[in-house]
Design an enzyme around this catalytic site. Sequence first.
Site, PDB file in Angstrom:
ATOM      1  N   TRP A 231       1.138  -0.974  -0.204  1.00 16.79           N
ATOM      2  CA  TRP A 231       0.510  -0.376  -0.265  1.00 16.79           C
ATOM      3  C   TRP A 231       0.957   1.197   0.179  1.00 16.79           C
ATOM      4  O   TRP A 231      -0.020   2.408   0.822  1.00 16.79           O
ATOM      5  CB  TRP A 231      -0.917  -0.147   1.730  1.00 16.79           C
ATOM      6  CG  TRP A 231      -2.328  -0.897   0.869  1.00 16.79           C
ATOM      7  CD1 TRP A 231      -3.303  -0.677   0.776  1.00 16.79           C
ATOM      8  CD2 TRP A 231      -2.168  -2.579   1.566  1.00 16.79           C
ATOM      9  NE1 TRP A 231      -4.322  -1.315   0.764  1.00 16.79           N
ATOM     10  CE2 TRP A 231      -3.172  -2.995   1.165  1.00 16.79           C
ATOM     11  CE3 TRP A 231      -1.943  -3.563   1.634  1.00 16.79           C
ATOM     12  CZ2 TRP A 231      -3.648  -4.715   1.329  1.00 16.79           C
ATOM     13  CZ3 TRP A 231      -1.705  -4.730   1.968  1.00 16.79           C
ATOM     14  CH2 TRP A 231      -2.726  -4.889   1.836  1.00 16.79           C
ATOM     15  N   CYS A 266      -6.617  -4.573  -1.794  1.00 19.35           N
ATOM     16  CA  CYS A 266      -8.038  -5.234  -1.377  1.00 19.35           C
ATOM     17  C   CYS A 266      -8.545  -5.890  -2.454  1.00 19.35           C
ATOM     18  O   CYS A 266      -8.645  -7.504  -2.050  1.00 19.35           O
ATOM     19  CB  CYS A 266      -8.917  -4.782  -0.658  1.00 19.35           C
ATOM     20  SG  CYS A 266      -9.863  -3.716  -1.254  1.00 19.35           S
ATOM     21  N   HIS A 325     -13.279  -1.294   0.900  1.00 22.35           N
ATOM     22  CA  HIS A 325     -12.354  -2.672   1.379  1.00 22.35           C
ATOM     23  C   HIS A 325     -13.546  -3.543   0.990  1.00 22.35           C
ATOM     24  O   HIS A 325     -14.478  -3.982   0.548  1.00 22.35           O
ATOM     25  CB  HIS A 325     -12.788  -3.020   3.332  1.00 22.35           C
ATOM     26  CG  HIS A 325     -11.321  -3.880   2.860  1.00 22.35           C
ATOM     27  ND1 HIS A 325     -10.229  -4.633   2.396  1.00 22.35           N
ATOM     28  CD2 HIS A 325     -11.769  -5.481   3.476  1.00 22.35           C
ATOM     29  CE1 HIS A 325      -9.544  -5.605   2.767  1.00 22.35           C
ATOM     30  NE2 HIS A 325     -10.512  -6.003   3.706  1.00 22.35           N
ATOM     31  N   ASP A 348     -11.826 -13.250   3.858  1.00 23.05           N
ATOM     32  CA  ASP A 348     -11.025 -12.551   3.517  1.00 23.05           C
ATOM     33  C   ASP A 348     -10.085 -12.871   3.424  1.00 23.05           C
ATOM     34  O   ASP A 348      -9.285 -12.680   4.044  1.00 23.05           O
ATOM     35  CB  ASP A 348     -11.181 -10.874   4.329  1.00 23.05           C
ATOM     36  CG  ASP A 348     -10.993  -9.569   4.027  1.00 23.05           C
ATOM     37  OD1 ASP A 348     -10.183  -9.596   2.976  1.00 23.05           O
ATOM     38  OD2 ASP A 348     -11.361  -8.587   5.200  1.00 23.05           O
ATOM     39  N   ASN A 388     -20.358  -2.340  10.776  1.00 16.87           N
ATOM     40  CA  ASN A 388     -21.415  -0.828  12.037  1.00 16.87           C
ATOM     41  C   ASN A 388     -20.540  -0.634  12.978  1.00 16.87           C
ATOM     42  O   ASN A 388     -21.408   0.507  13.782  1.00 16.87           O
ATOM     43  CB  ASN A 388     -21.914  -2.191  13.011  1.00 16.87           C
ATOM     44  CG  ASN A 388     -22.822  -2.925  12.162  1.00 16.87           C
ATOM     45  OD1 ASN A 388     -23.720  -2.507  12.052  1.00 16.87           O
ATOM     46  ND2 ASN A 388     -22.806  -5.025  12.094  1.00 16.87           N
ATOM     47  N   ASP A 390     -19.439   3.094  14.858  1.00 18.08           N
ATOM     48  CA  ASP A 390     -19.084   4.708  14.368  1.00 18.08           C
ATOM     49  C   ASP A 390     -17.693   4.675  14.466  1.00 18.08           C
ATOM     50  O   ASP A 390     -17.279   4.772  14.573  1.00 18.08           O
ATOM     51  CB  ASP A 390     -19.549   4.528  16.377  1.00 18.08           C
ATOM     52  CG  ASP A 390     -20.812   4.572  17.005  1.00 18.08           C
ATOM     53  OD1 ASP A 390     -21.732   4.240  16.030  1.00 18.08           O
ATOM     54  OD2 ASP A 390     -21.776   4.338  17.499  1.00 18.08           O
ATOM     55  N   GLU A 440     -30.899   1.305   9.652  1.00 17.15           N
ATOM     56  CA  GLU A 440     -30.304   2.049  10.560  1.00 17.15           C
ATOM     57  C   GLU A 440     -31.307   2.786  11.174  1.00 17.15           C
ATOM     58  O   GLU A 440     -32.766   3.263  10.768  1.00 17.15           O
ATOM     59  CB  GLU A 440     -29.649   3.353   9.770  1.00 17.15           C
ATOM     60  CG  GLU A 440     -29.222   4.268  10.755  1.00 17.15           C
ATOM     61  CD  GLU A 440     -27.734   4.149  11.670  1.00 17.15           C
ATOM     62  OE1 GLU A 440     -27.558   4.744  12.563  1.00 17.15           O
ATOM     63  OE2 GLU A 440     -27.476   3.496  11.584  1.00 17.15           O
ATOM     64  N   GLU A 445     -32.168  -3.118  14.062  1.00 19.23           N
ATOM     65  CA  GLU A 445     -31.037  -3.268  13.828  1.00 19.23           C
ATOM     66  C   GLU A 445     -30.623  -3.079  15.943  1.00 19.23           C
ATOM     67  O   GLU A 445     -29.641  -3.416  16.426  1.00 19.23           O
ATOM     68  CB  GLU A 445     -30.506  -1.882  13.429  1.00 19.23           C
ATOM     69  CG  GLU A 445     -29.259  -1.115  12.997  1.00 19.23           C
ATOM     70  CD  GLU A 445     -28.988   0.189  13.829  1.00 19.23           C
ATOM     71  OE1 GLU A 445     -28.241   0.494  13.482  1.00 19.23           O
ATOM     72  OE2 GLU A 445     -30.090   0.498  14.638  1.00 19.23           O
ATOM     73  N   TYR A 538      -7.232   5.440  -0.046  1.00 15.18           N
ATOM     74  CA  TYR A 538      -7.885   4.369  -0.051  1.00 15.18           C
ATOM     75  C   TYR A 538      -8.352   3.628   1.227  1.00 15.18           C
ATOM     76  O   TYR A 538      -9.433   3.853   1.649  1.00 15.18           O
ATOM     77  CB  TYR A 538      -8.790   3.386  -0.856  1.00 15.18           C
ATOM     78  CG  TYR A 538      -8.336   2.054  -1.030  1.00 15.18           C
ATOM     79  CD1 TYR A 538      -9.303   1.267  -1.073  1.00 15.18           C
ATOM     80  CD2 TYR A 538      -7.022   1.849  -1.778  1.00 15.18           C
ATOM     81  CE1 TYR A 538      -8.591  -0.353  -0.655  1.00 15.18           C
ATOM     82  CE2 TYR A 538      -6.873   0.772  -1.368  1.00 15.18           C
ATOM     83  CZ  TYR A 538      -7.303  -0.471  -1.126  1.00 15.18           C
ATOM     84  OH  TYR A 538      -6.799  -1.864  -0.593  1.00 15.18           O
TER      85      TYR A 538
END
Length: 706
Positions: A231, A266, A325, A348, A388, A390, A440, A445, A538
Amino acid sequence: SLEPQLMVTGVDFLKGKNTRLHHTNAYENQSLVARRGQGIEMKLLFNKELSASDKLKLQLSIGDKPMKNQGTLISLNLRSGKSCNGWRATIITSSNKECLVTVTSPPNAIVGKYSLKVVTGSNSYKPENDAVYLLFNPWCKEDTVFMAGDAERNEYVLNDMGYIYVGSADHIRGRPWNFGQFEDLVLESCMYLLDQSKLKPNARRDPVLVSRAMSALVNANDDRGVLMGNWSGMYTGGTSPLVWVGSVAILQQYYKTKQSVLYGQCWVFSGVLTTVMRCLGIPSRSVSNFDSAHDTEENLRVDIYLNENREPLSNLTSDSIWNFHVWNDVWMKRPDLPAGFDGWQAIDSTPQEQSQGVYQCGPSPLKAVLEGHVYVNYDSKFVYAEVNADKVYWKVNVVNGRNKHTKLAVVTNAAGKNISTKAVGQNKREDITMQYKYPEGSLKERLSMQTATSFLSGSGSGTRYASAIVPRARMRDNVGPSPRDHDEEPPKPELELEITSKSPLYPGKPIDLDIIVKTFAPKSQTIHIAASCQLQSYTGKIKANIGCIKETIKLESKSEGKVPLKIAADKYMGMLASVGDEDVIKVTVIAEIEGTDKKFAKDMSLTFQYPPITVEMPETAKVDEEFSCAFVFKNTLSVALQDCKLCVEGLGMFKLTTFDQGDIEPGKIIKSRIICTPKRAGEKKIVATLASIQVKGISVEKTITI
């Protein structure tokens, strides 16, 4: 008179018929490629008529030390038709010194490369090409990778072309990608990876363990796997990740050299993993998550620290939010888990965090991520955070020589936007966010969030760290239905921020934005606005601060105001060359209402737009007849593009070809031509990318009917 001993003189694998029935006729391979749980017909040729007393056995073996008790040596008596380890072989017809037999493997057979031997009494016969490749079978109801629906299998198992979505949540673009799972040497490289994986023979029956092992082997980090990540923006000694147009050249080079290929990011890791999974027969798709949280502390939040100008500081946290990603989903049942977790599973292969000491991730059931069951194997906690977390903004002031952190604003659920994959049977994007998370602010949720946070303290099996996760700002104690849960609409905040861009952003053009501030408050307010722009890779790494403004505006009740933000091109152009990959301009806005402690945050990623490559070629062509294909590019930018490379590939027509174009001055046109002779009929695609020091991936695709 003494009957001569029965000898086998030949074996016909009936390749045409078997590969059609097994959906394997596209593999470029000399040997028979078949799927487990389904019959394989073959013809045995003898030196004489088969008589009742003749002994006849088929022997299949896999691995270096085939043993009956390991299930790696299978001996099938064609006379009795008795089964062995779930395998069975029977004679269908026998006449004129030949017999037709069918061999059926169990739907949980070991996947890999078998060799075949025919034993007649004391003689044994080994065909010249004795290999039979056995793959997973999504067409077989008893196989754990069974997938109903032809359209789905055609896309997720048989399609050798697709798109990988990149860019930013505000500007998503599809990057054409050649998966090429049927091309020369790709199946061999997958078999080599299975051998490298150190999976015991029994484990090779299980798509859960095979897909987990492949997520580790596609990166080079622990096991000299396929691709080395880079990267840095410096790709000396290798290929820039932005230049690849597909997986084939990567897997072929890896198989020939047995060395990790340089370099991947990625989308390249994901493209190669999709190829490996589809090649082995596990349904798979490349999935892009926009605003993807890389939450290193596992507290479901990504902390962003701002200086007094409200410019982000990069050195205070290893948490980051990647603009996008890309990982993979694979389709399978999960007999290793409690009921309810079958279907798509996330895996992944980009090396982000170690799991059980190795850079690998998944399979994590999408249903576990959706419902907040973060304890479920494997790595569901990590995937849950990616979609998810914050975003918490902190103000950093220096007080008495020490950093003091004050919380500025929390953006709930900043991560996990527009989760995208290629649609089934169509060249367009499908949004699959709802398969990963509930809407949301909805009751479901909040319940999912409560489930997740309740499991995140203490260490259970399958957790990555034993750290407790802090319940988040928006977790309320009572998650019972409140009156507003029926309409599922969260209440409007008293202030809304919007960032609009007046025109597309081309390199060399100024950045010209408006920040729109809307107030819903009943009385007039004074609002302090601080905005800053950074050039970012990115993966969320800040390369340069390129400008900031501070403004105060007064708004009447329920009205809106506009703050312009303009930055000259020379503020960022010099930096573009040093940045590299999939760069964006990140705009961060913080608004503070005077006389209150209320603060609001908004950010946006601007992606650069580039001039196009055009492809000139006929609409149709014939097998084995040559045609020519030209690639034309005009530099309409106001800057020269240095060290340009054009890469083109056409599956079934020509291998990856690179043209060095040197520097392309503003206004200059380049044209490169390739002459090719198609080998296979059908709809084929030509993919081209252009990369330079300043401008990274410009890509184009064009379809031709052969």
